[in-house]
Design a protein around this motif. Structure first.
Motif, PDB file in Angstrom:
ATOM      1  N   UNK A  26      54.945 -31.960  75.372  1.00  0.00           N
ATOM      2  CA  UNK A  26      53.878 -33.084  75.579  1.00  0.00           C
ATOM      3  C   UNK A  26      54.054 -33.877  76.221  1.00  0.00           C
ATOM      4  N   UNK A  27      55.372 -34.746  75.640  1.00  0.00           N
ATOM      5  CA  UNK A  27      55.644 -36.173  76.431  1.00  0.00           C
ATOM      6  C   UNK A  27      55.534 -35.971  77.954  1.00  0.00           C
ATOM      7  N   UNK A  28      55.885 -34.927  78.782  1.00  0.00           N
ATOM      8  CA  UNK A  28      55.690 -34.822  80.120  1.00  0.00           C
ATOM      9  C   UNK A  28      54.556 -34.773  80.869  1.00  0.00           C
ATOM     10  N   UNK A  29      53.499 -34.416  79.949  1.00  0.00           N
ATOM     11  CA  UNK A  29      52.069 -34.125  80.511  1.00  0.00           C
ATOM     12  C   UNK A  29      51.071 -35.121  80.243  1.00  0.00           C
ATOM     13  N   UNK A  30      50.264 -35.906  81.009  1.00  0.00           N
ATOM     14  CA  UNK A  30      49.388 -36.922  80.405  1.00  0.00           C
ATOM     15  C   UNK A  30      48.091 -36.072  80.069  1.00  0.00           C
ATOM     16  N   UNK A  31      48.061 -35.466  78.688  1.00  0.00           N
ATOM     17  CA  UNK A  31      46.876 -34.852  78.480  1.00  0.00           C
ATOM     18  C   UNK A  31      47.041 -34.245  76.997  1.00  0.00           C
ATOM     19  N   UNK A  32      46.066 -34.155  76.107  1.00  0.00           N
ATOM     20  CA  UNK A  32      46.036 -33.640  74.838  1.00  0.00           C
ATOM     21  C   UNK A  32      46.163 -32.214  74.869  1.00  0.00           C
ATOM     22  N   UNK A  33      47.202 -31.584  74.475  1.00  0.00           N
ATOM     23  CA  UNK A  33      47.256 -30.077  74.530  1.00  0.00           C
ATOM     24  C   UNK A  33      46.870 -29.207  73.200  1.00  0.00           C
ATOM     25  N   UNK A  34      46.005 -28.449  73.148  1.00  0.00           N
ATOM     26  CA  UNK A  34      45.717 -27.693  71.966  1.00  0.00           C
ATOM     27  C   UNK A  34      46.004 -26.084  72.064  1.00  0.00           C
ATOM     28  N   UNK A  35      46.297 -25.596  71.468  1.00  0.00           N
ATOM     29  CA  UNK A  35      46.498 -23.962  71.421  1.00  0.00           C
ATOM     30  C   UNK A  35      45.827 -23.373  70.124  1.00  0.00           C
ATOM     31  N   UNK A  36      45.081 -22.351  70.443  1.00  0.00           N
ATOM     32  CA  UNK A  36      44.379 -21.627  69.737  1.00  0.00           C
ATOM     33  C   UNK A  36      44.446 -19.903  69.715  1.00  0.00           C
ATOM     34  N   UNK A  37      44.385 -19.523  68.521  1.00  0.00           N
ATOM     35  CA  UNK A  37      44.555 -18.123  68.535  1.00  0.00           C
ATOM     36  C   UNK A  37      43.257 -17.495  68.885  1.00  0.00           C
ATOM     37  N   UNK A  38      43.103 -16.665  69.799  1.00  0.00           N
ATOM     38  CA  UNK A  38      41.828 -15.836  70.376  1.00  0.00           C
ATOM     39  C   UNK A  38      41.329 -14.679  69.768  1.00  0.00           C
ATOM     40  N   UNK A  39      42.610 -13.818  69.287  1.00  0.00           N
ATOM     41  CA  UNK A  39      42.417 -12.785  68.546  1.00  0.00           C
ATOM     42  C   UNK A  39      43.192 -12.661  67.531  1.00  0.00           C
ATOM     43  N   UNK A  40      42.692 -12.651  66.199  1.00  0.00           N
ATOM     44  CA  UNK A  40      43.172 -12.765  64.939  1.00  0.00           C
ATOM     45  C   UNK A  40      44.561 -11.700  65.031  1.00  0.00           C
ATOM     46  N   UNK A  41      45.477 -12.533  64.628  1.00  0.00           N
ATOM     47  CA  UNK A  41      46.812 -11.467  64.201  1.00  0.00           C
ATOM     48  C   UNK A  41      47.398 -11.029  65.364  1.00  0.00           C
ATOM     49  N   UNK A  42      47.078 -11.459  66.559  1.00  0.00           N
ATOM     50  CA  UNK A  42      47.544 -10.683  67.836  1.00  0.00           C
ATOM     51  C   UNK A  42      48.319 -12.002  68.330  1.00  0.00           C
ATOM     52  N   UNK A  43      49.712 -11.715  68.516  1.00  0.00           N
ATOM     53  CA  UNK A  43      50.529 -12.903  69.224  1.00  0.00           C
ATOM     54  C   UNK A  43      50.438 -12.808  70.751  1.00  0.00           C
ATOM     55  N   UNK A  44      49.765 -11.823  71.303  1.00  0.00           N
ATOM     56  CA  UNK A  44      49.621 -12.075  72.874  1.00  0.00           C
ATOM     57  C   UNK A  44      48.363 -12.638  73.330  1.00  0.00           C
ATOM     58  N   UNK A  45      47.413 -12.917  72.634  1.00  0.00           N
ATOM     59  CA  UNK A  45      46.257 -13.437  72.763  1.00  0.00           C
ATOM     60  C   UNK A  45      45.782 -14.881  72.060  1.00  0.00           C
ATOM     61  N   UNK A  46      46.276 -15.876  72.892  1.00  0.00           N
ATOM     62  CA  UNK A  46      46.312 -17.322  72.517  1.00  0.00           C
ATOM     63  C   UNK A  46      45.802 -18.014  73.546  1.00  0.00           C
ATOM     64  N   UNK A  47      45.342 -19.197  73.511  1.00  0.00           N
ATOM     65  CA  UNK A  47      44.553 -19.853  74.572  1.00  0.00           C
ATOM     66  C   UNK A  47      45.133 -21.366  74.391  1.00  0.00           C
ATOM     67  N   UNK A  48      45.575 -21.754  75.756  1.00  0.00           N
ATOM     68  CA  UNK A  48      45.961 -23.331  75.946  1.00  0.00           C
ATOM     69  C   UNK A  48      44.765 -24.040  76.231  1.00  0.00           C
ATOM     70  N   UNK A  49      44.433 -25.247  75.730  1.00  0.00           N
ATOM     71  CA  UNK A  49      43.544 -26.036  76.164  1.00  0.00           C
ATOM     72  C   UNK A  49      44.005 -27.462  76.427  1.00  0.00           C
ATOM     73  N   UNK A  50      43.824 -27.979  77.669  1.00  0.00           N
ATOM     74  CA  UNK A  50      44.316 -29.524  78.080  1.00  0.00           C
ATOM     75  C   UNK A  50      43.151 -30.262  78.172  1.00  0.00           C
ATOM     76  N   UNK A  51      43.066 -31.454  77.585  1.00  0.00           N
ATOM     77  CA  UNK A  51      42.003 -32.437  77.710  1.00  0.00           C
ATOM     78  C   UNK A  51      42.450 -33.552  78.364  1.00  0.00           C
ATOM     79  N   UNK A  52      41.865 -33.806  79.336  1.00  0.00           N
ATOM     80  CA  UNK A  52      42.602 -35.103  80.335  1.00  0.00           C
ATOM     81  C   UNK A  52      41.492 -35.969  80.761  1.00  0.00           C
TER      82      UNK A  52
END
Length: 313
Positions: A26-52
Motif C-alpha cells: 500500500x505504501x507504494x500506491x497513492x490510493x486507499x485499497x480495499x478488498x472484499x469477498x464477492x462469493x462467500x467462502x470462495x478463495x477465488x472470488x474477491x475484489x480489489x477496490x482502489x479509491x483515488x
C-alpha cells in the motif's frame, strides 16, 4: 447541472491470497485499497477496490493490476465519484473487528466496547493500520495476551495509524509510550486518531529506524513493537535489539510465514529468543524475548539500503 467529480474508484477481480498480500504494497500506491469477498467462502472470488483523488492514468492502472496477477486479462472498472467523502466510501465494507478485549471500527460502523474492553475508532485513510489486516489484528491479539505482564517503557516502531500504541496505552496506562514512523503523514494521522480516541501522553516521533536521538534517549524499552515488513525487520534487527532492555518483550509483524526463519535468525543473532508464534493465513506474528544483558551492536547498524519499511500494518 452535473454533480462535481470528487474522486475515482478502480475495481479489479482478485483472489483471497492476493487480497491478503496487497496491504504490504500500500505504501507504494497513492490510493486507499480495499478488498472484499464477492462469493462467500470462495478463495477465488474477491475484489480489489482502489479509491483515488485523481483520475487514474495508465501507470496507476498498471500498478493496480500488478497487485492482482489473476486479473491480468480483466479490464479495470473505473468510476468517477461525485462530491462524496472518498475515505468514507472506502470504509463501507470495513466491519468492526474483535481481538480479545479490543474492538476496532470505522465511522461507518460504530460499535460499543465489550465489558472491560476498549473500542478504537480508526478510519481508513493516509496511513496503514486499520486493524483489518492479519498483521495488525494479530499484533492486537499478541498484546492482549501480554496483559498480565507489566511494562513501563513501550515503543511502537512504524506506528501507521497509532492503533498498537493506543492498545498499549489501554493495557498499561502508567507506561511511557512512544510511537514512531518514517512517514510524517502517518504521525499526523496518529495524532488525529489519538484525539478522536481520547488517547493522551503518547509521544510521537518521525524517525527512519530506531536510532534517532529522541528514541535512544528514552531507551531501553521493555516492550518493543514493530509491525513493518520482513526485509526492514531483518536489517533493523541490531538497532531494535539495541533499544530493548534486558529480557524485554519484542513483538514483530508484517512478515509472511515463508519469511519467518530469516527474521527469527536475524534477531537470534542479536541475543533474542523466540517465545511465541501466531500464524494467520500467510502472515505471521512473532513474540521474542531480548537477551538477559542489553545487546550492543559490534558496529553501528547502517540504515542505508532498507527496502522501504511500510506503515503500521
Amino acid at each position: 447541472m452535473s454533480a462535481e467529480i470528487d474522486s475515482w474508484k478502480v475495481s479489479l477481480p482478485c483472489t483471497r491470497a492476493e487480497a491478503e498480500a496487497i496491504d504490504a504494497a500500500m505504501i507504494e500506491i497513492d490510493a486507499v485499497l480495499m478488498t472484499t469477498e464477492t462469493v462467500e467462502d470462495d478463495v477465488e472470488h474477491w475484489r480489489l477496490d482502489a479509491y483515488l483523488e485523481a483520475e487514474p492514468d495508465a501507470a496507476m492502472l498498471a500498478a493496480l493490476k500488478a497487485l492482482v496477477p489473476s486479473a491480468a486479462g480483466a479490464e479495470p472498472v473505473v468510476e468517477a465519484l461525485t462530491a462524496q467523502d472518498w475515505v468514507t466510501l472506502s470504509q463501507e465494507g470495513l466491519e468492526p473487528i474483535r481481538e480479545g478485549r479490543f474492538v476496532v471500527h470505522t465511522s461507518a460502523h460504530p460499535i460499543e466496547a465489550p465489558a472491560g474492553g476498549r473500542a478504537f475508532l480508526i478510519d481508513a485513510g493516509r496511513a496503514f493500520g486499520t486493524g483489518h489486516h492479519a498483521t495488525t489484528s494479530g499484533c492486537l491479539a499478541m498484546l492482549d495476551g501480554l496483559a498480565g505482564k507489566r511494562f513501563g517503557n513501550i515503543i511502537d516502531v512504524g506506528t501507521g495509524t497509532g492503533l498498537l500504541a493506543f492498545a498499549g496505552a489501554h493495557l498499561w496506562p502508567d507506561a511511557a509510550i512512544m510511537a514512531t514512523d518514517i512517514d510524517p503523514a502517518a504521525i499526523d494521522v496518529t495524532r488525529e486518531n489519538a484525539v478522536a480516541n481520547g488517547i493522551a501522553g503518547v509521544e510521537l516521533i518521525v524517525a527512519d529506524g530506531a536510532l534517532s536521538d529522541a528514541i535512544t534517549a528514552r531507551a531501553p524499552y521493555d516492550l518493543v513493537i514493530a509491525n513493518i515488513l520482513a526485509g526492514p525487520l531483518v536489517s533493523m534487527a541490531p538497532e531494535l535489539a539495541a533499544i530493548a532492555g534486558p529480557n524485554a518483550t519484542i513483538v514483530l509483524a508484517g512478515l509472511l510465514e515463508t519469511q519467518r526463519a530469516a527474521v527469527v535468525t536475524a534477531f537470534e543473532a542479536c541475543g533474542c529468543t523466540l517465545e511465541a508464534v501466531d500464524r494467520r493465513g500467510d502472515w505471521t506474528i512473532l513474540r521474542l524475548a531480548a537477551g538477559a544483558t542489553r545487546y550492543v551492536p559490534v558496529t553501528p547498524p547502517d540504515p542505508k539500503g532498507r527496502d522501504g519499511w511500510a506503515l503500521d500494518i
